[in-house]
Design an enzyme around this catalytic site. Structure first.
Site, mmCIF file in Angstrom:
data_model
loop_
_atom_site.group_PDB
_atom_site.id
_atom_site.type_symbol
_atom_site.label_atom_id
_atom_site.label_comp_id
_atom_site.label_asym_id
_atom_site.label_seq_id
_atom_site.Cartn_x
_atom_site.Cartn_y
_atom_site.Cartn_z
ATOM 1 N N GLY A 49 13.267 -28.794 62.439
ATOM 2 C CA GLY A 49 13.469 -30.200 62.769
ATOM 3 C C GLY A 49 12.137 -30.922 62.793
ATOM 4 C CB CYS B 149 6.748 -28.361 69.533
ATOM 5 S SG CYS B 149 6.634 -30.044 68.918
ATOM 6 C CG LEU B 150 6.654 -27.879 63.248
ATOM 7 C CD1 LEU B 150 7.223 -28.716 62.112
ATOM 8 C CD2 LEU B 150 6.126 -26.549 62.733
ATOM 9 C CG HIS C 22 12.411 -29.867 70.250
ATOM 10 N ND1 HIS C 22 11.687 -28.907 70.916
ATOM 11 C CD2 HIS C 22 11.528 -30.485 69.410
ATOM 12 C CE1 HIS C 22 10.436 -28.956 70.503
ATOM 13 N NE2 HIS C 22 10.306 -29.893 69.585
ATOM 14 C CG HIS D 4 9.314 -34.797 69.102
ATOM 15 N ND1 HIS D 4 8.027 -34.605 69.535
ATOM 16 C CD2 HIS D 4 9.746 -33.584 68.676
ATOM 17 C CE1 HIS D 4 7.686 -33.331 69.369
ATOM 18 N NE2 HIS D 4 8.718 -32.683 68.858
HETATM 19 NI NI NI Z 1 8.763 -30.642 68.405
#
Ligand code: NI
Length: 174
Positions: free
Chosen positions: A46, A97-98, A139, A143
């Site tokens: 995502g 999380c990226l 999630h 953001h």
């Molecule tokens: Ni994230």
């Protein structure tokens, strides 16, 4: 299509509330294409627009079936997403999380919910999600409100990329 750089903490754009999309024109189409390409390249399941530095309420999610790995992943693009019918029961799961590389944490999320919003052409969509798919949507929508998974967790773990061992750190670190 082009890859975009994934912004990392402590970039201020990750902490701002993103704006609603009002124009479904070529700029939005390019943004969505680039987000899909970037999500796949990282790879991730995502991505939210603030993670590529764009403060708009746009998310992309690509995830398969929890139980059956032979079912190919499904791609979702949701503009101005909102939740309805969130299940009262919460389930804990480990998230990363990226934008916070090297850290994971256990987060409680609604087990199931419905995501409402618009697709990239501006048509209304309604998606029923449960399990990990529901978790990913929660999630990503976080953001859009400037919320990161570390805000919802008492402890986060640092992941050693060499050994894949995790160690507890306090959640001020990332
Ligand atoms: Ni994230």
């Amino acid at each position: 299509m082009a890859l975009r750089e994934v912004v990392k903490v402590p970039a201020p754009v990750l902490r701002r509330r993103a704006q609603k999309v009002t124009e479904f024109g070529p700029e939005l189409q390019t943004l969505v294409d680039d987000m899909i390409e970037t999500m796949r390249a990282e790879p991730g399941v995502g991505l939210a627009a603030p993670q590529v530095g764009v403060p708009l309420r746009v998310i992309v999610v690509e995830y398969g079936d929890d139980e059956d790995e032979t079912i190919p992943p499904k791609l979702f693009t949701v503009i101005n997403p909102e939740f309805s019918r969130a299940s009262p029961e919460l389930v804990s799961g480990t998230e990363g999380c990226l934008s916070i590389p090297g850290f994971v944490g256990d987060v409680d999320r609604h087990e199931s919910l419905t995501v409402k919003g618009f697709n990239r052409r501006g048509q209304a969509v309604s998606i029923k999600a449960n399990g990990w798919l529901a978790r990913i949507f929660q999630h990503e929508v976080d953001h859009l409100d400037g919320v990161l998974f570390v805000d919802r967790d008492e402890k986060v773990w640092r992941v050693d990329e060499q050994t894949t061992q995790v160690s507890i750190v306090d959640n001020e670190s990332p």
